[in-house]
Design a protein around this motif. Structure first.
Motif, PDB file in Angstrom:
ATOM      1  N   GLU A  89      24.650  47.045  48.351  1.00 57.20           N
ATOM      2  CA  GLU A  89      26.022  47.222  47.665  1.00 57.20           C
ATOM      3  C   GLU A  89      26.887  45.996  47.506  1.00 57.20           C
ATOM      4  OE1 GLU A  89      29.808  49.968  47.522  1.00 57.20           O
ATOM      5  OE2 GLU A  89      27.994  51.017  48.187  1.00 57.20           O
ATOM      6  N   TYR A  90      27.170  45.425  46.636  1.00 53.03           N
ATOM      7  CA  TYR A  90      28.141  44.072  46.506  1.00 53.03           C
ATOM      8  C   TYR A  90      28.905  44.213  45.433  1.00 53.03           C
ATOM      9  CZ  TYR A  90      24.699  41.618  43.719  1.00 53.03           C
ATOM     10  OH  TYR A  90      23.764  41.415  42.512  1.00 53.03           O
ATOM     11  N   LYS A  91      29.809  43.400  45.203  1.00 53.62           N
ATOM     12  CA  LYS A  91      30.749  43.244  43.910  1.00 53.62           C
ATOM     13  C   LYS A  91      31.023  41.663  43.737  1.00 53.62           C
ATOM     14  CE  LYS A  91      35.182  44.178  41.610  1.00 53.62           C
ATOM     15  NZ  LYS A  91      36.189  45.004  41.751  1.00 53.62           N
ATOM     16  N   MET A  92      30.586  41.070  42.715  1.00 54.47           N
ATOM     17  CA  MET A  92      30.647  39.539  42.418  1.00 54.47           C
ATOM     18  C   MET A  92      31.522  39.659  41.502  1.00 54.47           C
ATOM     19  SD  MET A  92      27.681  36.991  41.565  1.00 54.47           S
ATOM     20  CE  MET A  92      27.346  37.482  40.038  1.00 54.47           C
ATOM     21  N   ILE A  93      32.655  38.582  41.823  1.00 57.07           N
ATOM     22  CA  ILE A  93      33.555  38.001  40.922  1.00 57.07           C
ATOM     23  C   ILE A  93      33.535  36.641  40.523  1.00 57.07           C
ATOM     24  CG2 ILE A  93      36.326  37.910  40.672  1.00 57.07           C
ATOM     25  CD1 ILE A  93      36.459  40.451  42.420  1.00 57.07           C
ATOM     26  N   LYS A  94      33.516  36.357  39.147  1.00 58.51           N
ATOM     27  CA  LYS A  94      33.667  34.825  38.730  1.00 58.51           C
ATOM     28  C   LYS A  94      35.100  34.449  38.561  1.00 58.51           C
ATOM     29  CE  LYS A  94      31.951  31.835  35.475  1.00 58.51           C
ATOM     30  NZ  LYS A  94      32.268  30.437  36.147  1.00 58.51           N
ATOM     31  N   THR A 129      39.506  25.484  48.826  1.00 60.78           N
ATOM     32  CA  THR A 129      39.854  25.733  50.019  1.00 60.78           C
ATOM     33  C   THR A 129      40.421  27.067  50.017  1.00 60.78           C
ATOM     34  OG1 THR A 129      42.245  25.227  49.315  1.00 60.78           O
ATOM     35  CG2 THR A 129      40.730  23.205  50.261  1.00 60.78           C
ATOM     36  N   ILE A 130      40.739  27.446  51.517  1.00 61.93           N
ATOM     37  CA  ILE A 130      41.225  29.077  51.658  1.00 61.93           C
ATOM     38  C   ILE A 130      42.673  28.933  50.844  1.00 61.93           C
ATOM     39  CG2 ILE A 130      42.338  30.238  53.290  1.00 61.93           C
ATOM     40  CD1 ILE A 130      39.448  30.671  53.293  1.00 61.93           C
ATOM     41  N   GLU A 131      43.682  28.115  50.824  1.00 64.14           N
ATOM     42  CA  GLU A 131      44.808  28.088  50.027  1.00 64.14           C
ATOM     43  C   GLU A 131      44.472  28.295  48.510  1.00 64.14           C
ATOM     44  OE1 GLU A 131      43.835  25.744  52.230  1.00 64.14           O
ATOM     45  OE2 GLU A 131      45.406  26.536  53.898  1.00 64.14           O
ATOM     46  N   GLU A 132      43.575  27.728  47.859  1.00 67.39           N
ATOM     47  CA  GLU A 132      43.116  27.864  46.419  1.00 67.39           C
ATOM     48  C   GLU A 132      42.661  29.298  46.300  1.00 67.39           C
ATOM     49  OE1 GLU A 132      40.617  24.770  44.926  1.00 67.39           O
ATOM     50  OE2 GLU A 132      41.928  23.203  45.704  1.00 67.39           O
ATOM     51  N   ILE A 133      42.027  29.773  47.123  1.00 67.90           N
ATOM     52  CA  ILE A 133      41.355  31.266  47.120  1.00 67.90           C
ATOM     53  C   ILE A 133      42.633  32.095  47.181  1.00 67.90           C
ATOM     54  CG2 ILE A 133      40.094  33.053  48.177  1.00 67.90           C
ATOM     55  CD1 ILE A 133      38.149  30.766  49.150  1.00 67.90           C
ATOM     56  N   LYS A 134      43.667  31.913  47.931  1.00 72.11           N
ATOM     57  CA  LYS A 134      44.672  32.804  47.927  1.00 72.11           C
ATOM     58  C   LYS A 134      45.652  32.696  46.458  1.00 72.11           C
ATOM     59  CE  LYS A 134      45.618  32.378  52.745  1.00 72.11           C
ATOM     60  NZ  LYS A 134      46.328  31.544  54.001  1.00 72.11           N
ATOM     61  N   ASP A 135      45.505  31.638  45.955  1.00 70.95           N
ATOM     62  CA  ASP A 135      46.231  31.635  44.594  1.00 70.95           C
ATOM     63  C   ASP A 135      45.380  32.336  43.517  1.00 70.95           C
ATOM     64  OD1 ASP A 135      47.917  29.853  45.743  1.00 70.95           O
ATOM     65  OD2 ASP A 135      47.112  27.830  45.014  1.00 70.95           O
ATOM     66  N   ILE A 136      44.206  32.746  43.710  1.00 67.39           N
ATOM     67  CA  ILE A 136      43.606  33.434  42.485  1.00 67.39           C
ATOM     68  C   ILE A 136      43.399  34.943  42.975  1.00 67.39           C
ATOM     69  CG2 ILE A 136      42.294  31.461  41.637  1.00 67.39           C
ATOM     70  CD1 ILE A 136      39.790  32.380  43.154  1.00 67.39           C
ATOM     71  N   ASN A 137      44.330  35.395  43.883  1.00 64.92           N
ATOM     72  CA  ASN A 137      44.455  36.850  44.362  1.00 64.92           C
ATOM     73  C   ASN A 137      43.167  37.616  44.490  1.00 64.92           C
ATOM     74  OD1 ASN A 137      47.319  36.468  44.446  1.00 64.92           O
ATOM     75  ND2 ASN A 137      47.371  36.574  42.228  1.00 64.92           N
ATOM     76  N   LEU A 138      42.180  37.018  44.937  1.00 68.83           N
ATOM     77  CA  LEU A 138      40.955  37.780  45.401  1.00 68.83           C
ATOM     78  C   LEU A 138      40.841  38.675  46.759  1.00 68.83           C
ATOM     79  CD1 LEU A 138      38.071  35.129  44.614  1.00 68.83           C
ATOM     80  CD2 LEU A 138      38.875  37.035  43.318  1.00 68.83           C
ATOM     81  N   ASP A 139      41.822  38.489  47.493  1.00 72.36           N
ATOM     82  CA  ASP A 139      41.846  39.081  48.913  1.00 72.36           C
ATOM     83  C   ASP A 139      42.243  40.762  48.689  1.00 72.36           C
ATOM     84  OD1 ASP A 139      44.634  38.449  47.875  1.00 72.36           O
ATOM     85  OD2 ASP A 139      45.294  37.766  49.996  1.00 72.36           O
TER      86      ASP A 139
END
Length: 158
Positions: free
Chosen positions: A14-19, A25-35
């Motif tokens: 079981e997994y979920k994939m998001i495009k 960077t971690i900072e850029e990931i935080k900006d797209i609200n995936l957490d």
């Protein structure tokens, strides 16, 4: 990426994939609200002094990794960042897309995976070896896949 999806699907994991947009960077990931889907850990690819041992360190995104302390905890010689060539050779990935899922390309199970103990019991988001997708998977499931592949795993307080 396709190899990873085939593996997950064939094992009925079981997994979920998001495009999403490319992130480096971690900072850029935080900006797209995936957490809100799960924890997105930081991944650091390291090598020992003579370049014969390689580690992929995965930890909480806000933790500072003390490489000198880590070398001591691993009973290793001095650690440094692995080169882009080594990343490609061992995990078939480029800087900005480093992921524990790269284990499937480590043909000889040479990379040692070092996980922060605080990841246990979490759902984590990792790149499927490209940085415009994130796969959310249970940490324990990911560890089981890596163990089945034959790579060594070490848990540390980072």
């Amino acid at each position: 990426m396709e190899d990873i999806l085939v593996l997950l699907d064939n094992k009925n994991i079981e997994y979920k994939m998001i495009k999403h947009k490319r992130v480096y960077t971690i900072e850029e990931i935080k900006d797209i609200n995936l957490d809100n889907e799960g924890l997105i850990p930081k991944n650091i690819f390291l090598r020992n002094a003579n370049g014969k041992i390689h580690y992929l360190v995965t930890c909480y995104p806000d933790k500072k990794v003390d490489i000198k302390k880590l070398a001591k905890d691993l009973d290793s010689t001095r650690l440094s960042f692995g080169s882009p060539e080594r990343l490609k050779k061992y995990l078939n990935v480029e800087k900005g897309s480093v992921s524990p899922l790269g284990f499937i390309y480590d043909e000889n199970s040479e990379v040692i995976f070092v996980f922060d103990k605080d990841l246990i019991n979490k759902t984590i988001g990792v790149h499927p070896n490209r940085n415009d997708y994130t796969i959310f998977i249970r940490f324990k499931t990911l560890v089981k896949l890596i163990e089945e592949h034959g790579n060594k795993i070490i848990y540390l307080d980072i």
